[in-house]
Structures are given as structure tokens and as C-alpha cells.
Design an enzyme around this catalytic site. Structure first.
Site, mmCIF file in Angstrom:
data_model
loop_
_atom_site.group_PDB
_atom_site.id
_atom_site.type_symbol
_atom_site.label_atom_id
_atom_site.label_comp_id
_atom_site.label_asym_id
_atom_site.label_seq_id
_atom_site.Cartn_x
_atom_site.Cartn_y
_atom_site.Cartn_z
ATOM 1 N N HIS A 202 -23.734 -0.973 22.304
ATOM 2 C CA HIS A 202 -23.025 -0.591 21.072
ATOM 3 C C HIS A 202 -21.510 -0.615 21.217
ATOM 4 O O HIS A 202 -20.788 -0.468 20.226
ATOM 5 C CB HIS A 202 -23.518 0.759 20.536
ATOM 6 C CG HIS A 202 -23.076 1.979 21.281
ATOM 7 N ND1 HIS A 202 -22.037 2.754 20.858
ATOM 8 C CD2 HIS A 202 -23.541 2.568 22.395
ATOM 9 C CE1 HIS A 202 -21.892 3.784 21.679
ATOM 10 N NE2 HIS A 202 -22.784 3.695 22.627
ATOM 11 N N CYS A 325 -16.867 12.235 22.729
ATOM 12 C CA CYS A 325 -17.886 13.142 23.254
ATOM 13 C C CYS A 325 -17.378 14.564 23.362
ATOM 14 O O CYS A 325 -18.148 15.507 23.366
ATOM 15 C CB CYS A 325 -18.345 12.674 24.629
ATOM 16 S SG CYS A 325 -18.553 10.911 24.701
HETATM 17 C C1 LIG Z 1 -19.620 5.097 25.678
HETATM 18 C C2 LIG Z 1 -19.511 5.268 27.148
HETATM 19 C C3 LIG Z 1 -20.601 5.719 27.914
HETATM 20 C C4 LIG Z 1 -21.895 6.162 27.279
HETATM 21 O O1 LIG Z 1 -22.645 5.087 26.811
HETATM 22 P P1 LIG Z 1 -23.853 5.369 25.788
HETATM 23 O O2 LIG Z 1 -24.510 4.042 25.632
HETATM 24 O O3 LIG Z 1 -23.218 5.857 24.535
HETATM 25 O O4 LIG Z 1 -24.733 6.376 26.437
HETATM 26 C C5 LIG Z 1 -20.452 5.802 29.273
HETATM 27 N N1 LIG Z 1 -19.306 5.440 29.876
HETATM 28 C C6 LIG Z 1 -18.234 5.002 29.186
HETATM 29 C C7 LIG Z 1 -16.992 4.628 29.910
HETATM 30 C C8 LIG Z 1 -18.300 4.913 27.798
HETATM 31 O O5 LIG Z 1 -17.236 4.482 27.115
#
Ligand SMILES: *Cc1c(COP(=O)(O)O)cnc(C)c1O
Length: 388
Positions: A202, A325
Site C-alpha cells: 500500500h 501511527c
Molecule cells: C508503513 C510502514 C510500515 C508498516 O507497514 P504496514 O504494511 O502498514 O504494516 C513499516 N515500516 C515502515 C518504514 C513503514 O513506513
């Protein structure tokens, strides 16, 4: 008339591309077989999953049997770090940084509670980790280094080629959370000395809830779940087939269009940074050049990032302060604090992350809204020396 939404939060998530949706649709409708079934509707799906694995591997410079599909970046990070720890017979030492995403930091915290020791490396004022610091932190019982490829808040790109070479030379596993890097900067696993790499669809215009973990052949990783043989039992459970197909298509497109997209984002980024720094009491956070093409992070002195966000939202502009987050929590960003920013500047931060569908018109709207908003908020701030 309602203003069109100006979305400047691609670091949090990005819109699903039409071409990706098209590729996924058959697997949400008529092609519903279970890839583990032996009948032909199942075998057709198995073939689609394996083609997605080949495409993903090709885009990264990996082999198909080194790609494991997961539910996203968070799960991939958990499997990489906890799984490597589980595969060991004894406890040991792990090196990471103080600016990792919580999906790495919290796993490390859990391991520390289980008796592992963890070193959190500091960063410089640009958010860069130094190779010398990594080398100094190595111990005889160090089994893993986990350092992100690019930071999600300030966009700083870490020297993972050098860190990987050091890790390989010392016989230590190297994991990198590359969620912000994949599809955004060039990356070739044939050249990098990386054992485990996390990505998430995503963040590059793919669907949510699907990601992958690259596991270099021969890397010891134990599964976190029991229950089936899927993904060579490293990640059991019926595969998210539409998601996997979408991930592969999104990655294929992102890699294909990378030079063009980079040019587009760099032009927008330059204009954005220049315009923001022309405002009073504004500083750029992160590295001036070693940063993601789509990332801009600034701090406005004397104001709260949260207030700024809400003000922008009222004008149809979606941005972020710190990482999504931790939004809503009053704590300033752990990344900005680790870079040495004072609490006030850290709390006045704004992250604008650009994507392929952004244009100069988006920035026109931003620049018509932001300077008067900042001025208004500063006039309300007790901290502002210019207050009359
Ligand atoms: C968005 C993000 C995640 C988490 O990924 P998800 O697919 O949303 O669980 C982990 N590490 C970094 C650096 C991110 O930007």
C-alpha cells in the site's frame, strides 16, 4: 463548491492504481479457487500466485523462492526479526536504530523482555546512522542488524549498502525495513548484501493488507504461526490472492516508471522545500539530499503540528505530523527527538509526502493556505515572540 482533496500523505498510504485494481478484480470475482486445491480452479490460482512471486522477485533482483507473501510491513518485520531470533538455540544481541518504525522497535522491545540484548544506535542531526557506530556496536554474540532503508518520517536514506557489506563480512544477519524505499528509489538485491527485506504494497499504490518478506536463500528464520504449509510454512494460512496479484502488478509498474516518477517528485519536492523555507522560523528536517524523492518534513517554530494538520484538513489538504501511527498521542516524534530537535520544534513538525498523482496545482493550493494558517496559529501561541 467543495475543493478537490489535496492528498500529501503518501508516506502513510497511497491510492490504489486503476491498473492494479484491474489486475485484482478477477481474483475477487470469478477466480476464487484456493491455490492449495488440486482441482483446476485451484491450480489456476496457484499459477497466478507463482507468477506474482516471479514478478516481485524480478523487480527486486531476487529469486522467486526468496519471496514470501505476508499481510504487510508490520508482519514482515515481525517474521524477520522474531523469526530469526526463534531460529537460534541461544539468546543473543541485536543492533537497530532509535529511528525505526514501531513495527521494528516494538519487536525489539519484546525480544529484550525475552532475554535478548538490543543496542539502539543514535543518528546524526540528519537522521543518518554511521557505519562506524554499527561496527563499534558489534559483539561476539550479535546475530542481527536491523536498520531501515529509508525513514518514514524524515525520508533520510540510510547507508544500507555499506552496513550490509559489514554485516556479511562479520557473519551477522542484516534485515532492512524497506517499506518506504521499495518502488520509490532504485534497489537491486543482486548488489546489496541483504538477508531479509520488508516491503508493503500500500506504500507503492498497491492494496492494503499485503506485503512481502525477502529471505535470502539459506537464511535461518522460524515461523511465528503454526497451521499450514503455505509460503513454505513460514507464513501459513490461505493466501490473500487478490492482494498478492495486486502487490506484484503495483511493484512492476512502480519499477517501470521509477525514473519518470522520480523526476516528477523531485521537481515538486524542490518547489515545496523552497516555498516552505521561505516562511519565517521554519527548518527542514532530514537530510538535504539523501532523502526520499517524495518526502518533505519541516518544523515551524512556536506552533503545534497537530493544530496545523487540523487547519490544513479544513482546507482539504491531507498531511501528517510525525508518523501516522502515533498521531493523536501528545508525545513528539521519537525520530525527531533522536535527531536532536528540541521538544518545541519536534512538536511543530509537518510531514508532506508526495505521490505520482500530485501536481503543481496541489502545491498552489497548499501555498495559498499554509502561510496565513501558520501566521494565525503563531498569533495565538504564547511562545511566539512576535505576538503583539
Ligand atoms: C508503513 C510502514 C510500515 C508498516 O507497514 P504496514 O504494511 O502498514 O504494516 C513499516 N515500516 C515502515 C518504514 C513503514 O513506513
Amino acid at each position: 463548491m467543495q475543493e478537490r482533496l489535496v492528498y500529501l500523505d503518501h508516506g502513510a498510504t497511497s491510492p490504489l492504481r486503476e491498473e492494479v485494481l484491474e489486475a485484482m478484480l478477477p481474483f475477487l470475482k470469478e477466480r476464487y479457487g484456493n491455490p492449495s486445491s488440486l482441482h483446476s480452479p485451484g491450480r489456476v490460482i496457484r499459477q497466478a500466485v507463482e507468477e506474482a512471486r516471479e514478478k516481485t522477485a524480478l523487480a527486486l533482483g531476487a529469486e522467486p523462492d526468496e519471496i514470501f507473501f505476508t499481510s504487510g510491513g508490520t508482519e514482515s518485520n515481525n517474521i524477520a526479526i522474531r523469526g530469526a531470533a526463534r531460529a537460534r538455540r541461544s539468546k543473543g544481541h541485536l543492533i537497530t536504530t532509535s529511528i525505526e518504525h514501531h513495527a521494528v522497535l516494538d519487536v525489539c522491545k519484546g525480544l529484550a523482555e525475552d532475554g535478548f540484548s538490543v543496542t539502539y544506535l543514535p543518528v546524526d542531526r540528519y537522521g543518518l546512522v554511521s557505519l562506524e557506530m554499527v561496527e563499534k556496536a558489534l559483539r561476539p554474540d550479535t546475530f542481527m542488524i536491523s536498520i531501515m532503508m529509508a525513514n518514514n518520517e524524515v525520508g533520510t536514506i540510510e547507508p544500507v549498502a555499506e552496513i550490509g557489506a559489514l554485516a556479511r563480512e562479520r557473519g551477522v544477519l542484516f534485515h532492512t525495513d524497506a517499506v518506504q524505499a521499495v518502488g520509490q528509489i532504485p534497489l537491486d538485491l543482486r548488489e546489496l548484501k541483504i538477508d531479509l527485506l520488508t516491503l508493503s504494497a500500500h506504500k507503492f499504490n498497491g492494496p492494503k493488507g499485503v506485503g512481502a518478506l525477502y529471505v535470502r536463500r539459506g537464511t535461518p528464520v522460524a515461523p511465528l504461526y503454526d497451521g499450514g504449509g503455505q509460503e513454505k510454512a513460514l507464513r501459513p494460512g490461505t493466501e490473500n490472492v487478490p492482494g498478492i496479484v495486486g502487490l506484484a502488478r503495483a511493484l512492476e509498474l512502480a519499477v517501470e516508471e521509477l525514473p519518470e516518477k522520480t523526476r516528477h517528485l523531485l521537481a515538486l519536492r524542490r518547489r515545496l522545500i523552497e516555498g516552505l523555507l521561505a516562511m519565517d522560523d521554519t527548518v527542514l528536517n532530514g537530510h538535504p539530499t539523501a532523502r526520499l524523492p517524495g518526502n518533505v518534513n519541516v518544523s515551524f517554530n512556536y506552533i503545534e503540528g497537530e493544530a496545523l494538520l487540523l487547519g490544513l484538513d479544513l482546507e482539504g489538504i491531507a498531511a501528517s505530523s510525525g508518523s501516522a501511527c502515533t498521531a493523536g498521542s501528545p508525545e513528539p516524534s521519537h525520530v525527531l527527538l533522536a535527531m536532536g530537535l528540541g521538544h518545541q520544534l519536534a512538536r511543530g513538525s509537518l510531514r508532506l509526502t508526495l505521490g505520482r498523482e500530485n501536481s503543481d496545482a496541489c502545491l498552489d493550493h497548499l501555498f495559498s493556505v499554509l502561510p496565513p494558517l501558520v501566521e494565525r496559529l503563531r498569533k495565538m501561541s504564547a511562545l511566539y515572540p512576535g505576538q503583539s
